[in-house]
Design a protein around this motif. Structure first.
Motif, PDB file in Angstrom:
ATOM      1  N   ALA A  89      22.811  63.188 -29.019  1.00 42.56           N
ATOM      2  CA  ALA A  89      23.388  62.244 -29.984  1.00 42.56           C
ATOM      3  C   ALA A  89      24.479  61.476 -29.080  1.00 42.56           C
ATOM      4  N   TRP A 143      28.515  63.296 -35.143  1.00 43.59           N
ATOM      5  CA  TRP A 143      28.205  64.670 -35.459  1.00 43.59           C
ATOM      6  C   TRP A 143      29.476  65.483 -35.967  1.00 43.59           C
ATOM      7  N   LEU A 201      24.531  65.702 -38.576  1.00 36.64           N
ATOM      8  CA  LEU A 201      24.626  64.455 -37.995  1.00 36.64           C
ATOM      9  C   LEU A 201      24.516  63.490 -38.898  1.00 36.64           C
TER      10      LEU A 201
END
Length: 600
Positions: free
Chosen positions: A91, A104, A111
């Motif tokens: 991410a 996040w 997320l």
């Protein structure tokens, strides 16, 4: 882009020349090694494995993004399931290189990905995504491994204009942007050496065969292709994903095209591109002249309504919504009567939403439910009170809350935009210590950003100084323009003064009071001040002495007046900014409006 086209043209010309004289070259210079030896440079013929060359663990997947080897992020995750590789991108890579609004939420274990009108929520191992609260199925779920969040390629390619490939020979994941020009060429000779750097003395990364296609990257200037021996090389990516350098004369059939998306399961109606600024929500083309209105108690609304607005004002921002001490909700002193009163004078209402201390901000911003509660309160107020917009002013943050503030704005922006209501945010002037506020991301989320070009010297300052000198304001605006476009930037103006007090015997300096201009004038003129205009600072300087408690003290001030505000308005005009915002109407005097009104 112009430089790239010149380089492409230059290389194409070289390849044509090479094709025309290939027989002569083969007779006179049979091999590159012989040519290099004749020139006194012996070619390196060693083939060195990629992982060995760079001391890499072959079990750790490497990442290539648009021709760049990305090494400062968590590597991709590759799971082999049923004999097939399943690739996941971290991410943080998506946030840092693809979409700055990938977020996040560690507390909520969600997320978030957002667009202008949609908020997407992915949870680990959950095979659906929430889009504005509604479920949509996805092929693969987000994963968590050892505290790291990984996004499956099916989701990445379903959201962004990206192509992701896995090359198992070298354990490399290649991510390529779609719809961007990409130049390819084929290997002309029987085989060609791909080297680690542009020199025949470099070790060889791999040898590729005749007819194999490489991707070319033009990251050097045209003049870099003329000169010494290294200029005969061009940087490439091989079919196996390796990056390196190859002799230009080894290539032919150069072609520039764009990679487009084949069939894929899109999660939304189109690809997300959060790198650009969206269109502003604004009911007019005129510049903004906003005044903040100090209203901390409900009864103060009616007292404020006793004084009409100046006719140049087109937006009013009353200080109505404050984060509660518990950080769980907002306290409000808003009334509809005030909104109607402002509208009757032809102006709009964008109430201020503010914090008092970082503990309150942290409690609200980092708690998903508290954020939701605050946003629901604000949207309800927009609907019930007929508000035209909101102005968010969260100043008391630490680096830990910075990303959560952006997420709060992203969540709030969607229902605001759906209603055609303006969302704006006030920020301090950029300094390294407050870089975590990410003013650039705020500018891509809200319609307008107010930069408070004050206080240059805070009440806690150990030295006396001006509140908003011209150099300070210019620097603040210039630095903001590096992050926020002029058509979104509103310059703050102070309608108040800070008086400083120095004890002569000790040299101790302290902030004495913050006062309006007329009160400040009286304070100094009653003590016999002689005002001096400071051309560099852009304000009048005043200094008087007094005898207090057996001590001689000196009071100083750099006065904000009509002339000083007029000087600051030149900065607004010269930079073609979206408007000005003044703090506050409580301290407004006619000469301020005369200086500002010339531009509205």
């Amino acid at each position: 882009m112009k430089s790239q086209k010149m380089v492409v043209t230059l290389i194409a010309t070289i390849l044509l020349i090479v094709g025309a004289v290939v027989l002569v070259v083969q007779v006179i210079v049979p091999r590159v090694g012989e040519f290099s030896a004749l020139a006194g440079i012996r070619a390196n013929t060693n083939v060195v494995d990629f992982h060995t060359q760079f001391g890499l663990d072959s079990d750790v997947t490497q990442l290539i993004f648009d021709g760049q080897w990305i090494r400062d992020t968590v590597p991709p995750l590759v799971d082999i399931l049923g004999g097939e590789p399943h690739v996941y991108l971290h991410a943080d890579f998506l946030r840092d290189f693809i979409d700055p609004f990938v977020f996040w939420d560690n507390g909520a274990r969600v997320l978030f990905v957002s667009t202008l009108y949609e908020m997407l929520e992915f949870a680990p191992r959950r095979e659906y995504v929430l889009v504005n609260g509604s479920q949509r199925p996805i092929d693969d779920a987000v994963l968590m491994r050892d505290g790291d969040v990984f996004v499956p390629v099916s989701v990445v390619e379903g959201l962004y204009a990206l192509n992701v490939e896995f090359h198992d020979e070298y354990n490399i994941v290649v991510v390529t942007s779609l719809y961007e020009p990409m130049t390819t060429a084929s290997v002309r000779t029987g085989s060609a050496d791909v080297r680690y750097w542009p020199s025949s003395r470099s070790p060889i990364a791999t040898r590729i065969s005749q007819g194999e296609e490489v991707v070319l990257f033009f990251d050097m200037n045209e003049e870099d292709y003329i000169g010494d021996e290294t200029d005969n090389f061009v940087r490439v990516r091989t079919p196996q994903g390796l990056l390196g350098y190859i002799l230009i004369t080894s290539l032919e059939d150069m072609n520039t095209d764009v990679m487009t998306a084949g069939w894929r399961n899109l999660i939304l109606d189109g690809f997300i591109d959060n790198t650009v600024h969206h269109s502003r929500v604004w009911q007019g083309d005129e510049n903004i002249n906003l005044i903040w209105e100090l209203i901390y108690l409900a009864d103060a609304n009616r007292a404020a309504m006793e004084t009409p607005l100046h006719n140049s004002v087109n937006v009013v921002s009353p200080t109505w919504f404050r984060i509660a001490p518990e950080g769980t909700h907002l306290n409000s002193v808003a009334i509809r009567e005030y909104v109607d009163w402002v509208h009757e004078q032809g102006a709009l209402v964008w109430p201020l939403v503010f914090d008092v201390w970082y503990t309150q901000s942290r409690a609200m911003l980092t708690d998903r439910n508290a954020r939701r509660m605050a946003i629901e309160q604000l949207i309800e107020a927009v609907d019930l009170l007929n508000l035209d917009g909101l102005n968010i002013d969260f100043e008391h943050l630490t680096a830990a809350e910075g990303p959560y503030k952006i997420q709060f704005l992203r969540e709030l922006a969607i229902p605001m935009r759906q209603r055609g209501a303006v969302l704006s945010a006030a920020v301090k002037v950029p300094i390294p210590a407050t870089a975590f506020y990410r003013r650039d991301l705020i500018g891509k989320t809200v319609d307008f950003v107010m930069v408070m070009t004050y206080d240059e010297h805070w009440a806690t300052s150990p030295v006396a100084g001006p509140n908003a000198s011209l150099p300070f304001v210019r620097r603040g605006v210039s630095n903001m323009l590096l992050e926020v476009p002029a058509e979104r930037l509103i310059m703050g103006l102070p309608f108040y003064n800070r008086i400083w007090r120095e004890v002569v015997s000790t040299g101790e300096v302290s902030h004495y009071r913050a006062l309006g201009t007329n009160t400040t004038r009286r304070f100094f003129e009653e003590r016999g001040v002689v005002w001096t205009w400071d051309f560099e600072i852009g304000s009048y300087f005043g200094e008087v002495a007094a005898f207090e408690d057996g001590e001689t003290v000196v009071f100083r001030v750099w006065l904000e007046c009509g002339r000083s505000i007029g000087e600051k308005m030149h900065i607004f005009y010269d930079n073609n900014l979206a408007g000005v915002a003044s703090w506050s109407r409580l301290h407004a005097i006619d000469e301020f409006w005369e200086a500002i009104g010339r531009y509205f």
